[in-house]
Design a protein around this motif. Structure first.
Motif, PDB file in Angstrom:
ATOM      1  N   HIS A  51       0.832  -1.179   0.000  1.00  0.00           N
ATOM      2  CA  HIS A  51       0.000   0.000   0.000  1.00  0.00           C
ATOM      3  C   HIS A  51       0.876   1.242   0.000  1.00  0.00           C
ATOM      4  O   HIS A  51       2.071   1.177   0.281  1.00  0.00           O
ATOM      5  CB  HIS A  51      -0.994  -0.008   1.166  1.00  0.00           C
ATOM      6  CG  HIS A  51      -0.378   0.102   2.507  1.00  0.00           C
ATOM      7  ND1 HIS A  51      -0.141  -1.002   3.301  1.00  0.00           N
ATOM      8  CD2 HIS A  51       0.066   1.162   3.203  1.00  0.00           C
ATOM      9  CE1 HIS A  51       0.408  -0.605   4.435  1.00  0.00           C
ATOM     10  NE2 HIS A  51       0.552   0.711   4.403  1.00  0.00           N
ATOM     11  N   CYS A  52       0.269   2.337  -0.377  1.00  0.00           N
ATOM     12  CA  CYS A  52       1.018   3.580  -0.517  1.00  0.00           C
ATOM     13  C   CYS A  52       0.554   4.541   0.554  1.00  0.00           C
ATOM     14  O   CYS A  52      -0.604   4.567   0.929  1.00  0.00           O
ATOM     15  CB  CYS A  52       0.762   4.206  -1.891  1.00  0.00           C
ATOM     16  SG  CYS A  52       1.253   3.132  -3.247  1.00  0.00           S
ATOM     17  N   ARG A  53       1.472   5.336   1.033  1.00  0.00           N
ATOM     18  CA  ARG A  53       1.070   6.354   1.990  1.00  0.00           C
ATOM     19  C   ARG A  53       1.849   7.631   1.693  1.00  0.00           C
ATOM     20  O   ARG A  53       2.932   7.597   1.115  1.00  0.00           O
ATOM     21  CB  ARG A  53       1.321   5.887   3.424  1.00  0.00           C
ATOM     22  CG  ARG A  53       2.765   5.560   3.723  1.00  0.00           C
ATOM     23  CD  ARG A  53       2.929   5.094   5.171  1.00  0.00           C
ATOM     24  NE  ARG A  53       4.266   4.620   5.425  1.00  0.00           N
ATOM     25  CZ  ARG A  53       5.316   5.393   5.678  1.00  0.00           C
ATOM     26  NH1 ARG A  53       5.180   6.701   5.683  1.00  0.00           N
ATOM     27  NH2 ARG A  53       6.508   4.883   5.900  1.00  0.00           N
ATOM     28  N   LYS A  54       1.273   8.726   2.100  1.00  0.00           N
ATOM     29  CA  LYS A  54       1.971  10.000   1.992  1.00  0.00           C
ATOM     30  C   LYS A  54       2.996  10.088   3.106  1.00  0.00           C
ATOM     31  O   LYS A  54       2.772   9.592   4.211  1.00  0.00           O
ATOM     32  CB  LYS A  54       0.981  11.160   2.155  1.00  0.00           C
ATOM     33  CG  LYS A  54      -0.116  11.151   1.123  1.00  0.00           C
ATOM     34  CD  LYS A  54       0.268  11.955  -0.088  1.00  0.00           C
ATOM     35  CE  LYS A  54      -0.904  12.025  -1.061  1.00  0.00           C
ATOM     36  NZ  LYS A  54      -0.529  12.712  -2.301  1.00  0.00           N
ATOM     37  N   ASP A  55       4.125  10.724   2.799  1.00  0.00           N
ATOM     38  CA  ASP A  55       5.116  10.937   3.863  1.00  0.00           C
ATOM     39  C   ASP A  55       4.675  12.079   4.760  1.00  0.00           C
ATOM     40  O   ASP A  55       3.998  12.989   4.328  1.00  0.00           O
ATOM     41  CB  ASP A  55       6.475  11.259   3.242  1.00  0.00           C
ATOM     42  CG  ASP A  55       7.057   9.988   2.644  1.00  0.00           C
ATOM     43  OD1 ASP A  55       7.035   8.956   3.334  1.00  0.00           O
ATOM     44  OD2 ASP A  55       7.497  10.038   1.482  1.00  0.00           O
TER      45      ASP A  55
ATOM     46  N   ALA B 109       4.473  11.216  -4.893  1.00  0.00           N
ATOM     47  CA  ALA B 109       4.095  12.014  -3.723  1.00  0.00           C
ATOM     48  C   ALA B 109       4.198  11.219  -2.427  1.00  0.00           C
ATOM     49  O   ALA B 109       4.191  11.780  -1.338  1.00  0.00           O
ATOM     50  CB  ALA B 109       2.673  12.542  -3.885  1.00  0.00           C
ATOM     51  N   GLY B 110       4.298   9.913  -2.539  1.00  0.00           N
ATOM     52  CA  GLY B 110       4.442   9.102  -1.339  1.00  0.00           C
ATOM     53  C   GLY B 110       5.354   7.931  -1.652  1.00  0.00           C
ATOM     54  O   GLY B 110       6.127   7.988  -2.603  1.00  0.00           O
ATOM     55  N   HIS B 111       5.334   6.902  -0.883  1.00  0.00           N
ATOM     56  CA  HIS B 111       6.061   5.713  -1.318  1.00  0.00           C
ATOM     57  C   HIS B 111       5.263   4.477  -0.938  1.00  0.00           C
ATOM     58  O   HIS B 111       4.346   4.524  -0.107  1.00  0.00           O
ATOM     59  CB  HIS B 111       7.470   5.680  -0.754  1.00  0.00           C
ATOM     60  CG  HIS B 111       7.538   5.541   0.729  1.00  0.00           C
ATOM     61  ND1 HIS B 111       7.720   6.618   1.553  1.00  0.00           N
ATOM     62  CD2 HIS B 111       7.456   4.459   1.534  1.00  0.00           C
ATOM     63  CE1 HIS B 111       7.750   6.190   2.812  1.00  0.00           C
ATOM     64  NE2 HIS B 111       7.581   4.888   2.821  1.00  0.00           N
ATOM     65  N   CYS B 112       5.589   3.402  -1.606  1.00  0.00           N
ATOM     66  CA  CYS B 112       4.832   2.154  -1.439  1.00  0.00           C
ATOM     67  C   CYS B 112       5.723   1.163  -0.719  1.00  0.00           C
ATOM     68  O   CYS B 112       6.926   1.123  -0.908  1.00  0.00           O
ATOM     69  CB  CYS B 112       4.433   1.592  -2.800  1.00  0.00           C
ATOM     70  SG  CYS B 112       3.419   2.719  -3.750  1.00  0.00           S
ATOM     71  N   ARG B 113       5.106   0.337   0.090  1.00  0.00           N
ATOM     72  CA  ARG B 113       5.888  -0.713   0.730  1.00  0.00           C
ATOM     73  C   ARG B 113       5.037  -1.975   0.788  1.00  0.00           C
ATOM     74  O   ARG B 113       3.810  -1.924   0.770  1.00  0.00           O
ATOM     75  CB  ARG B 113       6.322  -0.285   2.134  1.00  0.00           C
ATOM     76  CG  ARG B 113       5.172   0.036   3.056  1.00  0.00           C
ATOM     77  CD  ARG B 113       5.708   0.444   4.438  1.00  0.00           C
ATOM     78  NE  ARG B 113       4.634   0.925   5.285  1.00  0.00           N
ATOM     79  CZ  ARG B 113       3.805   0.141   5.964  1.00  0.00           C
ATOM     80  NH1 ARG B 113       3.898  -1.176   5.871  1.00  0.00           N
ATOM     81  NH2 ARG B 113       2.861   0.653   6.726  1.00  0.00           N
TER      82      ARG B 113
END
Lengths: 113, 113
Positions: free
Chosen positions: A109-113, B107-111
């Motif tokens: 899943h992706c999240r904003k920093d 804009a974010g990152h995925c893990r």
């Protein structure tokens, strides 16, 4: 600006794959075939989704889970799910494909920093 | 299987946008125009990248950062960066576009979970 139907290769021993645009999760390719087919016993088994359209020429695809080939003429498009095994059983000379490969990103899943 | 050039609408008051395939970060659309242009003073200003090709008919795009229109005939394709303001100044009747909208996910990152 470029044109999809210009600079078609001639006399190449294999198919020509060119990336037209790409993002982190998507790749847009032009594929030019000249009668090439998948080798005997070979199946594409891709981790990405592939949406593909024939825009010049014609082709036949065989899906492992179907009994007969799928015929593709100009404008015909199919969405190939990840790991749906398939092979190319016919291409015209030349055949111009446009393919969009993409990941659903559902493995994480992706999240904003 | 479907065909991009079949079931073209006639007599619609506006353009027709149809999603042909989509993933989490990508959307593939067929757009059919019949002479429509962007309203005076309107600029598209999109958060996604857009790769677009004209596959039937013709069109003209105007980018805010360019002095003249860009003419698009069959097969011509352009990549429009996010927030590059542009408008449609001409479309033929009909014009069939194929557009791929995608996010870079930068804009974010995925893990992985």
């Amino acid at each position: 600006m470029a044109n999809l139907f210009e600079n078609l290769p001639v006399g190449l021993p294999g198919e020509l794959f060119e990336t037209l645009a790409r993002g982190k999760h998507v790749r847009i390719e032009r594929i030019v075939s000249h009668g090439q087919v998948s080798p005997d016993g070979f199946w594409y088994d891709q981790s990405e989704s592939e949406w593909v359209i024939v825009l010049q020429g014609s082709a036949r695809l065989r899906f492992e889970d179907e009994a007969a080939d799928t015929e593709l003429g100009v404008g015909d498009h199919v969405l190939i799910a990840p790991h749906r095994r398939h092979r190319v059983t016919h291409t015209g000379t030349p055949t111009v494909w446009l393919a969009v490969f993409f990941q659903d990103g559902s493995a994480g899943h992706c999240r904003k920093d």
